[in-house]
Scaffold this active site. Sequence first.
Site, PDB file in Angstrom:
ATOM      1  CG  HIS A 286      34.166  23.159 -46.417  1.00  0.00           C
ATOM      2  ND1 HIS A 286      34.092  22.845 -45.077  1.00  0.00           N
ATOM      3  CD2 HIS A 286      33.662  24.402 -46.526  1.00  0.00           C
ATOM      4  CE1 HIS A 286      33.577  23.854 -44.411  1.00  0.00           C
ATOM      5  NE2 HIS A 286      33.293  24.810 -45.257  1.00  0.00           N
TER       6      HIS A 286
ATOM      7  CG  MET B 250      22.567  24.670 -53.926  1.00  0.00           C
ATOM      8  SD  MET B 250      22.259  26.432 -54.225  1.00  0.00           S
ATOM      9  CE  MET B 250      20.563  26.586 -53.690  1.00  0.00           C
TER      10      MET B 250
ATOM     11  CG  ASP C 173      25.607  28.562 -45.993  1.00  0.00           C
ATOM     12  OD1 ASP C 173      24.870  28.449 -45.011  1.00  0.00           O
ATOM     13  OD2 ASP C 173      26.809  28.256 -45.984  1.00  0.00           O
TER      14      ASP C 173
HETATM   15  O1  PAF Z   1      30.328  30.360 -46.480  1.00  0.00           O
HETATM   16  C1  PAF Z   1      31.361  30.755 -45.892  1.00  0.00           C
HETATM   17  O2  PAF Z   1      32.145  29.968 -45.383  1.00  0.00           O
HETATM   18  C2  PAF Z   1      31.663  32.245 -45.833  1.00  0.00           C
HETATM   19  O3  PAF Z   1      30.494  32.981 -45.702  1.00  0.00           O
HETATM   20  C3  PAF Z   1      32.495  32.740 -47.034  1.00  0.00           C
HETATM   21  C4  PAF Z   1      31.756  32.583 -48.344  1.00  0.00           C
HETATM   22  C5  PAF Z   1      33.810  31.975 -47.103  1.00  0.00           C
HETATM   23  C6  PAF Z   1      32.821  34.225 -46.859  1.00  0.00           C
HETATM   24  O4  PAF Z   1      33.552  34.464 -45.694  1.00  0.00           O
END
Ligand code: PAF
Length: 300
Positions: free
Chosen positions: A37, A148, A150
Site C-alpha cells: 500500500h 498489480m 491483484d
Molecule cells: O484491493 C482492495 O483493497 C479492495 O478490493 C478495494 C479496491 C479497496 C475495494 O474495496
Amino acid sequence: MIVMDQIAAMQALMRQYRREGKTIGFVPTMGYLHEGHTSLIDRARAENDIVVLSVFVNPLQFGPNEDFARYPRDFERDRRIAEQHGVDVLFHPEADEMYPEPLTVRAIVQARADVLCGRSRPGHFDGVATVLMKLFNIVMPDRAYFGMKDAQQVAVVDGLIRDLNFPIELVLVPTVREADGLAKSSRNVYLSPQERSEAPALYAALQAAASAVERGERSAAAIRRMVREHIEAHTHAEIDYVEVCSYPDLTPLETLAGTVLIAVAVRFASARLIDNIMIELPKTGEQGDGKGEQACFARS
Ligand code: PAF
C-alpha cells in the site's frame, strides 16, 4: 492530515481542491497497510498535489463464507502510516455511511470476472466495482493507484473506468515482495510459521515459468504444468488455479503471445494467497526480430 468519515464533507473538500486547480491522487484500500500500500501512496504523493487514502473494509465484496469478520483491521496504525507517507486526506467511513440502506443500483461485472479468482469468489468483483464507483464519485480523483498483485482487479477497474467514462487515469504499481519473494498482503498474517516458510514457492514457481518462457517455451499447458508441479513439490497448499491468459482481457491462452498474465491462487489451511507475473511477448503473427523474444519481461 485530515481524517474524514462523512461522504458529504469529503465531496465538499474534494470540490474545493478541484476549484483550486489541485490534482488528486487516490489510493483505495481496505486498510491494515503494508509496503504494497505504501508504494501506492508514495507513487501518488510523487505525482499529485493532494493524496487521498481510503480505508474501508467493503462488506459487499466478501462472500458469505469469506473472511469479512476476521479481516485484519488496525485503524490507529493505518492512520500513523498514512501520515508518515504524506497522505493529505484519510477517508474512513463506517459501513452505515457507505450503505445506509439496501442499494437500488449495483454494478455487475460482465467480463474479466468469471475467470481466475472470480470463479471461486462469485459476486466478488461486483462488490469491488460497486464500492469503487461510489468512492470515485466521492473522491473525484485525477488518478487512481492499484497494485498489480491483484491483476484481475486491475483488469476489472480498467474496464469500469473505460465503460463508465470516469475521467480517471489508472496507475498500475508493481507488486511489492518480502525478501524471499512472497508478495506482501494483509492476509499474510493468517499464515502459520510452516505455511509462511512454504509461501515463497508461489513466486519461485512463477519465476521458473518466466525463465522457461525466456528460453522459448510458448505452450500454456507446459507452463501451467511446470507451475503446478513446483507448488505441489514445495508446499502443502491446495491449488485453486494456475492460469495463463491474455491481459487485460483475461482470455485463457493455448499459446503465449502478446501481454501474458501467469496467475496462481492457492489455499493454505488458514489463508488463500494469490500471485502473478506479467510477460510481454510479440503478438501472434508478429515477426520476432530475435530481440523481441529476449524482450520478454515481468511487470509484477
Ligand atoms: O484491493 C482492495 O483493497 C479492495 O478490493 C478495494 C479496491 C479497496 C475495494 O474495496
